[in-house]
Structures are given as C-alpha cells and as structure tokens.
Design a protein around this motif. Structure first.
Motif, short mmCIF file in Angstrom:
data_model
loop_
_atom_site.label_atom_id
_atom_site.label_comp_id
_atom_site.label_asym_id
_atom_site.label_seq_id
_atom_site.Cartn_x
_atom_site.Cartn_y
_atom_site.Cartn_z
N ASP A 78 -45.67 -22.41 65.07
CA ASP A 78 -44.86 -22.39 63.40
C ASP A 78 -45.68 -21.40 62.90
O ASP A 78 -46.71 -21.43 62.31
CB ASP A 78 -44.95 -23.73 62.95
N LEU A 79 -45.09 -20.12 62.99
CA LEU A 79 -45.72 -18.87 62.70
C LEU A 79 -45.87 -18.78 61.40
O LEU A 79 -46.71 -17.90 60.71
CB LEU A 79 -44.96 -17.67 63.20
N SER A 80 -45.17 -19.49 60.42
CA SER A 80 -45.39 -19.81 58.94
C SER A 80 -46.63 -20.40 58.57
O SER A 80 -47.10 -20.32 57.27
CB SER A 80 -44.24 -20.26 58.23
N GLN A 81 -47.53 -21.34 59.50
CA GLN A 81 -48.58 -21.95 59.24
C GLN A 81 -49.89 -21.08 59.82
O GLN A 81 -50.81 -21.64 59.85
CB GLN A 81 -48.44 -23.24 59.93
N ILE A 82 -49.84 -19.84 59.90
CA ILE A 82 -51.08 -19.16 60.61
C ILE A 82 -52.01 -19.08 59.38
O ILE A 82 -51.71 -17.98 58.50
CB ILE A 82 -50.53 -17.84 61.29
N PRO A 83 -53.08 -19.29 59.37
CA PRO A 83 -54.07 -18.94 58.42
C PRO A 83 -55.02 -17.61 58.73
O PRO A 83 -56.11 -17.64 58.97
CB PRO A 83 -55.04 -20.37 58.41
N PHE A 84 -54.23 -16.87 58.77
CA PHE A 84 -54.42 -15.35 59.18
C PHE A 84 -55.76 -14.83 58.54
O PHE A 84 -56.87 -14.39 59.13
CB PHE A 84 -53.37 -14.28 58.92
N ASN A 134 -40.44 -10.42 58.89
CA ASN A 134 -39.96 -11.31 57.63
C ASN A 134 -40.09 -12.80 58.40
O ASN A 134 -39.05 -13.27 57.75
CB ASN A 134 -38.90 -11.05 56.92
N GLY A 135 -40.70 -12.70 59.57
CA GLY A 135 -40.69 -14.20 60.10
C GLY A 135 -39.50 -14.32 61.20
O GLY A 135 -39.33 -15.34 61.81
N ASP A 136 -38.80 -13.14 61.23
CA ASP A 136 -37.67 -13.32 62.01
C ASP A 136 -37.92 -12.46 63.49
O ASP A 136 -37.45 -11.25 63.84
CB ASP A 136 -36.28 -12.83 61.85
N LEU A 137 -38.82 -12.89 64.45
CA LEU A 137 -39.31 -12.08 65.36
C LEU A 137 -38.12 -11.74 66.66
O LEU A 137 -38.13 -10.86 67.30
CB LEU A 137 -40.37 -12.84 66.02
N CYS A 138 -37.13 -12.76 66.59
CA CYS A 138 -36.24 -12.77 67.55
C CYS A 138 -35.36 -11.59 67.25
O CYS A 138 -35.12 -10.68 68.30
CB CYS A 138 -35.47 -14.04 67.61
N SER A 139 -35.05 -11.27 66.04
CA SER A 139 -34.13 -10.29 65.57
C SER A 139 -34.78 -8.77 65.85
O SER A 139 -34.33 -7.88 66.36
CB SER A 139 -33.49 -10.42 64.48
N TYR A 140 -36.29 -8.99 65.41
CA TYR A 140 -36.95 -7.82 65.26
C TYR A 140 -37.30 -7.19 66.69
O TYR A 140 -37.38 -6.04 66.92
CB TYR A 140 -38.10 -8.17 64.47
N LEU A 141 -37.86 -8.13 67.51
CA LEU A 141 -38.38 -7.65 69.00
C LEU A 141 -37.42 -7.91 70.13
O LEU A 141 -37.61 -7.33 71.13
CB LEU A 141 -39.68 -8.55 69.14
N ILE A 142 -36.57 -8.74 70.08
CA ILE A 142 -35.77 -9.36 71.27
C ILE A 142 -34.62 -8.58 71.19
O ILE A 142 -33.96 -8.06 72.12
CB ILE A 142 -35.64 -10.74 71.39
N GLU A 143 -33.74 -8.48 69.82
CA GLU A 143 -32.45 -7.88 69.87
C GLU A 143 -32.14 -6.47 70.49
O GLU A 143 -31.20 -6.30 70.99
CB GLU A 143 -31.96 -7.87 68.24
N PRO A 144 -33.42 -5.67 70.29
CA PRO A 144 -33.13 -4.32 71.01
C PRO A 144 -33.14 -4.49 72.54
O PRO A 144 -32.48 -3.51 73.12
CB PRO A 144 -34.56 -3.89 70.58
#
Length: 283
Positions: A18-24, A46-56
C-alpha cells in the motif's frame, strides 16, 4: 539466485504494497539518496505507477507488458545496522507471479531528454528506459550497477565490453590483439582498446557497451548471453555475444522483439534458458 516473493519479505525489514502508507520521512537517507530514491516514482506518478511505468510498454514491448500489468508494486526497506554511518536500503519494484523486479529511479530520463542514448533501440528507450534508469531482477537487497539481466542505462554507462568479458585485456588493461583485430575487421572501424591510454580517448574509436547480461550475479563464467550496443551505431543495432565468446558475436535481427520475448520468458517463470541466437544473424 533470483529472489522470490518470499525472499523479498525475508531479506527486507519492511515491504509496503500500500504505497500510500510509506513513512518515507522516517527512513535514514541522505539528501542525495532521497533525490534518486524509488519513492520519487510514487510522487511523480501521483500514486498511479501502473500508468506511469507500465503503460509505455504496451506498444513497444507487448509481451512484457502483459506480465507487468498483472504485477504488484512494492517499496521495500532494510534498516541500517549502522545508524549515522550508512543509511537504510530501499528498493521500489514490482512482483510478477513469484518473480521480483527492481526499478531504478533517475531524474534524468529519456522522456525528459530524448537525445540521450542515441545508439540504443527506440523501442527500449520508450519502454524500459522511458521513465526509469534501469530494471533488474532482484538477486539481493542491492543492485549490481555493472551488469543486470534486464535493460539498464546504468549498466550501459559504466560497463564497456572489457569489464564484462573475462580475459579481454592484458595486464595493462589494453584489449588483447586478437580481439582488437577481430572487432575492427567486423565493424570496419577503429576499436577503443583501452580506457587508460590517452591515445584511445579520441572519439574516432568505437566501443561496445553492455545493455544486459543474462548471467546471474556472481557468475563470471562462460555462460549466458551478453548484449552490447556500439557507440558508433546510428542504426541502433544490438549485438549478442554467446557464452562470453566475442569471436561468435552476432547482430540481433529484431532486437526489440528479442528482448521483449526474453523478458517475458523471465517473468513467466518458465524453466530453461532463453536462446537469443534464434534472433541472431551474421554481419
């Protein structure tokens, strides 16, 4: 040995899916480490890694895309045993089936500067290296920047052929005559025989740089397939060396398709070695 999902959870202290819960901000990282940290992918997407990294990958590496879209992103943290001396180890990646991939971040992407890497095939630049510095199958908690089993701009930048092929140079780190003569005849161009002798620093010499090496970490034997790109290569060709035997170098007839099929083979978990020679031709 490649990491399984179980290895990932056993080797790291924390694995966040759950990438929104990372205490970076709670992690011990230097300012420089933060600038090149995989967490930047999460912020930029903006939390959408699939579109950002995979879609290409969809248009450029379709077989790989079909596996990556079924993956699960993670952010893993191994707490430093030496606080104040070294920082925590972190990795962002994706779990596909039971395989684990790391994805390396850089602020200097091909997307932002398309003139980078003028000799790497466009299909690879627009997928693997479009928004990442490189990909690798996880074998430990850290990445060996000098070579990896998936396409990496880091490996390309730091690993010329003499650092990949054992016995390529003499005691002065100059290429052995038989390799120089063979490569210059094969490519019809003067070869950069050394990175330590001033004479060979001239841009007129071509070099071969590693795009990926199918051998696993720690295996420097005469195994696997090593893929190289020439620095003087407007055609963006990719060359394959089987079992580290430079004298058997061949050109990949369809490099993007070959790499796509190879990556899909890895991600599928199929047994046996992928044979790049089915895509190879003499030149």
């Amino acid at each position: 040995m490649l990491f399984s999902k179980q290895d990932l959870y056993s080797k790291f202290d924390f694995v966040y899916t759950d990438l929104s819960q990372i205490p970076f901000n709670s992690f011990m990282l230097s300012e420089i480490s933060k600038e090149v940290n995989g967490y930047c992918f999460i912020q930029e997407s903006n939390g959408d890694l699939c579109s950002y990294l995979i879609e290409p990958f969809k248009s450029w590496q379709p077989k790989t895309y079909s596996y990556l879209t079924n993956g699960e992103f993670f952010y893993a943290v191994k707490t430093t045993p030496y606080p104040g001396v070294i920082g925590d180890t972190t990795q962002l990646g994706i779990i596909v089936g039971n395989k684990v991939c790391y994805i390396q971040y850089t602020p200097y992407t091909y997307e932002k500067k398309t003139s980078r890497y003028p000799t790497i095939p466009l299909e690879i630049l627009n997928s693997w290296l479009y928004r990442a510095e490189g990909w690798d199958m996880a074998e430990s908690t850290v990445i060996d920047i000098h070579r990896g089993v998936l396409p990496s701009a880091v490996t390309y930048s730091v690993s010329p052929i003499d650092s990949i092929i054992g016995g390529f140079t003499d005691k002065t780190d100059k290429a052995l005559p038989q390799y120089t003569e063979f490569l210059e005849s094969k490519f019809n161009h003067p070869f950069r025989q050394s990175y330590h002798i001033k004479e060979f620093m001239d841009d007129k010499y071509f070099e071969l740089r590693c795009l990926l090496d199918t051998r696993l970490d720690g295996d420097w034997g005469k195994n696997g397939f090593q893929l190289f790109v020439s620095s003087h290569n407007t055609e963006r060709n990719v060359y394959v060396v089987p079992r580290t035997d430079v004298m058997q170098i061949k050109k990949l007839s369809h490099p993007a398709e070959a790499i796509d099929s190879y990556a899909a083979h890895l991600l599928s978990g199929k047994e046996g070695e992928f044979d790049f020679l089915q895509y190879a031709e003499d030149f």
